[in-house]
Design a protein around this motif. Structure first.
Motif, PDB file in Angstrom:
ATOM      1  N   ASP A  50       0.783  -1.189   0.041  1.00  0.00           N
ATOM      2  CA  ASP A  50       0.056  -0.019  -0.051  1.00  0.00           C
ATOM      3  C   ASP A  50       0.769   1.205  -0.132  1.00  0.00           C
ATOM      4  OD1 ASP A  50       1.148  -0.234   2.578  1.00  0.00           O
ATOM      5  OD2 ASP A  50      -0.839   0.136   3.627  1.00  0.00           O
TER       6      ASP A  50
ATOM      7  N   ALA B 271       1.701   4.220  -1.445  1.00  0.00           N
ATOM      8  CA  ALA B 271       1.338   5.159  -2.727  1.00  0.00           C
ATOM      9  C   ALA B 271       2.658   5.902  -3.224  1.00  0.00           C
ATOM     10  CB  ALA B 271       0.240   6.106  -2.279  1.00  0.00           C
TER      11      ALA B 271
ATOM     12  N   TYR C 113       4.580   3.818  -5.716  1.00  0.00           N
ATOM     13  CA  TYR C 113       4.015   3.752  -7.072  1.00  0.00           C
ATOM     14  C   TYR C 113       4.160   4.815  -7.693  1.00  0.00           C
ATOM     15  CZ  TYR C 113       1.549  -0.807  -6.079  1.00  0.00           C
ATOM     16  OH  TYR C 113       1.185  -2.125  -5.761  1.00  0.00           O
TER      17      TYR C 113
ATOM     18  N   GLU D  68      -0.407   3.563 -15.169  1.00  0.00           N
ATOM     19  CA  GLU D  68      -0.671   2.675 -14.213  1.00  0.00           C
ATOM     20  C   GLU D  68      -0.300   2.638 -12.854  1.00  0.00           C
ATOM     21  OE1 GLU D  68       0.726  -1.069 -16.455  1.00  0.00           O
ATOM     22  OE2 GLU D  68      -0.870  -0.714 -18.114  1.00  0.00           O
ATOM     23  N   ASP D  69       0.975   3.020 -12.725  1.00  0.00           N
ATOM     24  CA  ASP D  69       1.384   3.030 -11.391  1.00  0.00           C
ATOM     25  C   ASP D  69       0.659   4.519 -10.668  1.00  0.00           C
ATOM     26  OD1 ASP D  69       3.196   1.079 -11.053  1.00  0.00           O
ATOM     27  OD2 ASP D  69       4.909   2.118 -11.342  1.00  0.00           O
TER      28      ASP D  69
ATOM     29  N   ASN E 153      -2.227   5.561 -11.354  1.00  0.00           N
ATOM     30  CA  ASN E 153      -3.691   4.758 -11.037  1.00  0.00           C
ATOM     31  C   ASN E 153      -3.666   4.199  -9.801  1.00  0.00           C
ATOM     32  OD1 ASN E 153      -4.586   5.773 -13.745  1.00  0.00           O
ATOM     33  ND2 ASN E 153      -4.404   3.661 -14.668  1.00  0.00           N
ATOM     34  N   GLU E 154      -2.522   3.339  -9.563  1.00  0.00           N
ATOM     35  CA  GLU E 154      -2.601   2.397  -8.368  1.00  0.00           C
ATOM     36  C   GLU E 154      -2.289   3.573  -6.957  1.00  0.00           C
ATOM     37  OE1 GLU E 154      -2.873  -0.649  -5.826  1.00  0.00           O
ATOM     38  OE2 GLU E 154      -3.644  -0.252  -7.995  1.00  0.00           O
TER      39      GLU E 154
ATOM     40  N   ARG F  27      -5.499   5.172  -6.352  1.00  0.00           N
ATOM     41  CA  ARG F  27      -6.292   4.249  -5.723  1.00  0.00           C
ATOM     42  C   ARG F  27      -5.972   4.176  -4.219  1.00  0.00           C
ATOM     43  NH1 ARG F  27      -6.966  -0.614  -3.829  1.00  0.00           N
ATOM     44  NH2 ARG F  27      -4.639  -1.133  -4.175  1.00  0.00           N
ATOM     45  N   LEU F  28      -4.700   4.181  -3.993  1.00  0.00           N
ATOM     46  CA  LEU F  28      -4.199   4.066  -2.393  1.00  0.00           C
ATOM     47  C   LEU F  28      -4.551   5.602  -1.932  1.00  0.00           C
ATOM     48  CD1 LEU F  28      -1.251   2.118  -2.975  1.00  0.00           C
ATOM     49  CD2 LEU F  28      -3.270   1.163  -1.922  1.00  0.00           C
TER      50      LEU F  28
ATOM     51  N   ARG G  13       0.320  11.689 -14.024  1.00  0.00           N
ATOM     52  CA  ARG G  13      -0.672  10.854 -14.759  1.00  0.00           C
ATOM     53  C   ARG G  13      -1.061  11.932 -15.995  1.00  0.00           C
ATOM     54  NH1 ARG G  13      -6.008   7.738 -12.726  1.00  0.00           N
ATOM     55  NH2 ARG G  13      -6.786  10.033 -12.761  1.00  0.00           N
TER      56      ARG G  13
END
Length: 322
Positions: A273, A275, A278, A296-297, A299-300, A303-304, A315
């Motif tokens: 987790d 963040a 990422y 993609e990283d 995005n994660e 999300r976290l 992004r």
């Protein structure tokens, strides 16, 4: 090194053997004099030293039953509860110990420790104040008060307390380390490095000190020295996601993006987790022109941590490159 490890194991075995022998002696004393509160109390200490906490509590309780005003026994039931993570219960016992013996510096200090762990930083400071008033040469109380001042953002007062702890106990590696952290937070990075130097001199196998010194070298743009310290922190403590993360940052700043990605991979493996790992891996992918992987990283990371403006910015930049 092998001989040293064997020697340490022999010393530990000797200590355990002595403590076990002491318990046998207290067993005899209790059998001969069942109303001896001191015998129960001392056997409780021996059990506590062996990590047999339930037996220690039983003996401390027996001592209290025989001697209801036994402040030291209440303090020790508190320390066992503290070791078991039962902090409110520990505080209750410290309260009784202090009521029975108001000038009991150790109980005031222990109660302060427990309050600090529970996040009651001002109460922790007050406990340390009283411990220091009763025992002015109490380096651990200065250390703990400094820690709690730091939690309240009062770094200068924290530094003063750590300095007093060091004055009273010049080989106090933890006090040097904590003062170094306070200097780092205050932006005094060279002083932070000097305190980490001393902490490492006193305790060469101190991964946190290497990590902190590395962070401060990084703040001074001495990235190769930072990487070397992160290497040592990882060698001493391989399950160290923060060290891998910081080494990844140092590699990235130095333009070594593939090693940075490998370190962020390991940080994420250890702490799924994470963040920031990422996001920074995504930034490294961006530098290598791998924009889809960067997205993609991000995005994660989002999300976290949905309120992560830097992740949205990175992004967005990489969307623009597709």
């Amino acid at each position: 090194m092998r001989k040293f490890v064997i020697f340490v194991l022999i010393v530990l075995a000797f200590i355990c053997s002595c403590t076990t022998s002491a318990i046998k002696e207290y067993d005899v004393a209790i059998r001969l004099k069942p109303d001896s509160a001191e015998a129960y109390f001392n056997r409780g200490i021996a059990y506590e030293q062996l990590g047999q906490y339930q037996r220690a509590i039983e003996d401390y309780n027996a001592a209290i039953r025989l001697k209801p005003d036994y402040a030291e026994a209440y303090n020790n039931t508190g320390t066992v509860s503290h070791k078991l993570g039962h902090y409110p219960r520990a505080i209750e016992d410290y309260n009784i110990a202090i009521r029975l013996k108001p000038d009991y510096a150790l109980a005031h200090f222990n109660r302060g420790l427990a309050y600090g762990i529970l996040g009651h930083y001002q109460l922790a400071i007050e406990g340390c104040n009283e411990a220091i008033r009763l025992k002015p040469d109490y380096p651990e109380a200065y250390l703990t008060r400094g820690f709690n001042y730091g939690k309240l953002g009062q770094q200068q007062r924290a530094i003063e307390d750590y300095s007093n702890a060091i004055r009273l106990k010049p080989d106090f590696a933890l006090a040097y380390f904590n003062r170094g952290l306070a200097y780092e937070i205050s932006g005094q990075h060279q002083w932070a490095i000097e305190d980490c130097n001393e902490a490492i001199r006193l305790k060469p196998d101190y991964p946190e000190a290497y990590l902190t010194r590395g962070v401060n070298y990084g703040r001074l743009s001495q990235h190769q020295r930072a990487i070397e310290d992160f290497d040592e922190a990882i060698r001493l403590k391989p399950d160290n996601a923060i060290a891998y993360f910081n080494r990844g940052l140092a590699y990235g700043i130095s333009g070594q993006h593939q090693p940075a990605i490998e370190d962020f991979n390991e940080a994420i493996r250890q702490k799924p987790d994470y963040a920031s790992a990422y996001l920074n891996r995504g930034f490294a992918y961006e530098k290598l022109g791998q924009h889809q992987r960067a997205i993609e990283d991000c995005n994660e990371a989002i999300r976290l941590k949905p309120d992560y403006p830097e992740a949205y910015m990175v992004r967005g930049f990489n969307y623009g490159k597709l």
